[in-house]
Design a protein around this motif. Structure first.
Motif, short mmCIF file in Angstrom:
data_model
loop_
_atom_site.label_atom_id
_atom_site.label_comp_id
_atom_site.label_asym_id
_atom_site.label_seq_id
_atom_site.Cartn_x
_atom_site.Cartn_y
_atom_site.Cartn_z
N SER A 1 86.12 -6.64 -25.47
CA SER A 1 87.12 -7.72 -25.56
C SER A 1 87.60 -8.14 -24.16
CB SER A 1 88.29 -7.32 -26.46
OG SER A 1 89.01 -6.24 -25.93
N HIS A 2 87.72 -7.18 -23.24
CA HIS A 2 88.10 -7.56 -21.87
C HIS A 2 86.95 -8.28 -21.17
CE1 HIS A 2 91.17 -4.56 -22.85
NE2 HIS A 2 91.93 -5.15 -21.97
N SER B 1 86.95 -11.81 -22.38
CA SER B 1 88.08 -12.54 -21.77
C SER B 1 87.71 -13.01 -20.37
CB SER B 1 89.31 -11.65 -21.69
OG SER B 1 89.68 -11.16 -22.96
N ARG C 1 90.30 -3.99 -16.65
CA ARG C 1 89.82 -5.25 -16.07
C ARG C 1 89.11 -5.06 -14.73
NH1 ARG C 1 91.86 -9.58 -19.58
NH2 ARG C 1 93.63 -8.74 -20.73
N ILE D 1 89.61 -11.78 -28.20
CA ILE D 1 90.19 -11.64 -26.86
C ILE D 1 91.16 -10.46 -26.78
CG2 ILE D 1 91.62 -12.86 -25.16
CD1 ILE D 1 88.82 -14.05 -25.47
N ALA D 2 91.07 -9.73 -25.67
CA ALA D 2 91.95 -8.58 -25.42
C ALA D 2 93.39 -9.05 -25.23
CB ALA D 2 91.49 -7.85 -24.16
N ALA D 3 94.34 -8.15 -25.50
CA ALA D 3 95.75 -8.44 -25.21
C ALA D 3 95.92 -8.64 -23.71
CB ALA D 3 96.62 -7.27 -25.67
N CYS D 4 96.81 -9.56 -23.34
CA CYS D 4 97.13 -9.70 -21.91
C CYS D 4 97.86 -8.43 -21.46
CB CYS D 4 97.97 -10.96 -21.65
SG CYS D 4 99.54 -11.05 -22.52
N ASP D 5 97.69 -8.11 -20.19
CA ASP D 5 98.20 -6.84 -19.66
C ASP D 5 98.57 -7.03 -18.18
OD1 ASP D 5 95.66 -6.96 -18.44
OD2 ASP D 5 94.77 -5.66 -19.98
N GLU E 1 97.24 -6.03 -15.51
CA GLU E 1 96.09 -6.34 -14.65
C GLU E 1 95.69 -7.81 -14.78
OE1 GLU E 1 96.34 -3.86 -16.83
OE2 GLU E 1 95.94 -1.97 -15.77
N ARG E 2 95.83 -8.35 -15.99
CA ARG E 2 95.51 -9.77 -16.21
C ARG E 2 96.46 -10.65 -15.39
NH1 ARG E 2 92.54 -14.26 -17.53
NH2 ARG E 2 93.26 -15.38 -19.36
N GLN F 1 92.37 -3.88 -29.55
CA GLN F 1 92.24 -5.34 -29.49
C GLN F 1 93.08 -5.94 -30.61
OE1 GLN F 1 88.24 -7.05 -29.79
NE2 GLN F 1 89.20 -8.92 -30.53
#
Lengths: 205, 205
Positions: A56-57, A60, A78, B97-101, B103-104, B137
């Protein structure tokens, strides 16, 4: 120390998995020895295997369902972990489907002793003294899961040929696990699981 | 005991998350209060939160990229956890899509203090005395990630309208976490994150 000039081959017997360490910058191939065989590929940061290749990352970052030559795979933190550098197969690889596991085979009516990619992963990690409290989603090399325009998935037999290889470069020191998928109840492996190989390529190549 | 006849509403403030317990058989809605807002939805088995809704196991079962009314969501142990029972929105929900985090947001140039759905999840679980060593995810309700015929993904603003709701039935006792996505650097929330609500519906409905 002299550079390593020979391919270091690890055979992954049918229905089993093997783990190898790949230093940053080295290339590693997953080879379909007999053709038509899916490999579940997992990758972990060598210094902390809770950091893992995350589908999933990766999606993205690449904005694509499936991997393409030149693209990178990213971890759940990431960071780039692998780059897909070449591919002699027809290029069908899956990044949508979970690893098969005992629950999957129970639902298909198999014996409790049926091998699975999830169990294989944890056994291969244990052989290196490593453990993980979860099973990441793998990159399923040679697995043919087409997606139609309505977003429906199909499960088709792998079309990789004997000797086809997909090659990655390690973007960090990593542990790579490859499971030769034991699925023989759904026709992704043509009904007969066969073996794969992991080739860590020479430094000089 | 009398049946519960009122909606139990939990407002999820913009950029935050909230966790609720949902008993098996009860229905729960995620409501977009102002419209155009993505919600990252996570679900966990109430008796062991390491068992979680898994997008990859759900895709393996439904053979679809995205959820549809009448379909179930499955855990990483392949047990049904939620059923999508109704949806008043235009029906665009993401499961890729992965959760925002943190690192994002670091990669996007945001301040280290920027809120994220991953941090929100762990904070919401902690408010219930729960902890988890990984971030599953999510199912990203109202998130519009179209996929073209080449498998390329796009990121578009949510088109949900004020009051639109997506409703699930709990197939086991579960903990549901909803994060009102704080993304304001990529245009999925129209640039301005707003609040959501979690409505646990009456037993009698």
């Amino acid at each position: 120390m002299n550079p390593i000039t020979a391919v270091e081959r690890t055979v992954v017997p049918a229905r089993e998995a093997r783990a190898v360490r790949v230093p940053q910058g080295r290339r590693v191939s997953v080879v379909d020895l007999e053709g038509g065989q899916v490999g579940d590929v997992f990758a972990f940061a060598a210094d902390d295997v809770t950091e893992h290749l995350s589908a999933s990352h990766t999606r993205s970052a690449t904005n694509r369902l499936f991997p393409a030559v030149g693209e990178r795979f990213f971890t759940d933190r990431r960071r780039p972990i692998l780059t897909l550098v070449s591919d002699t197969s027809p290029g069908r690889h899956d990044m949508l489907i979970a690893a098969c596991d005992p629950e999957r085979y129970a639902a298909l009516g198999a014996q409790p002793s049926h091998a699975s990619c999830a169990s294989n992963l944890h056994r291969a990690l244990a052989s290196m003294g490593l453990a993980l409290p979860f099973t990441p989603q793998p990159v399923n090399v040679f697995m043919r899961i087409p997606v139609d325009e309505e977003g429906r998935l199909d499960w088709l037999p792998a079309v990789s040929r004997p000797g086809d290889a997909i090659t990655f470069r390690a973007d960090m020191d990593c542990v790579l696990v490859v499971s030769a998928c034991p699925q023989d109840l759904v026709d992704i492996n043509g009904g007969v699981p066969t073996s794969l190989a992991i080739d860590v390529l020479p430094e000089s190549d």
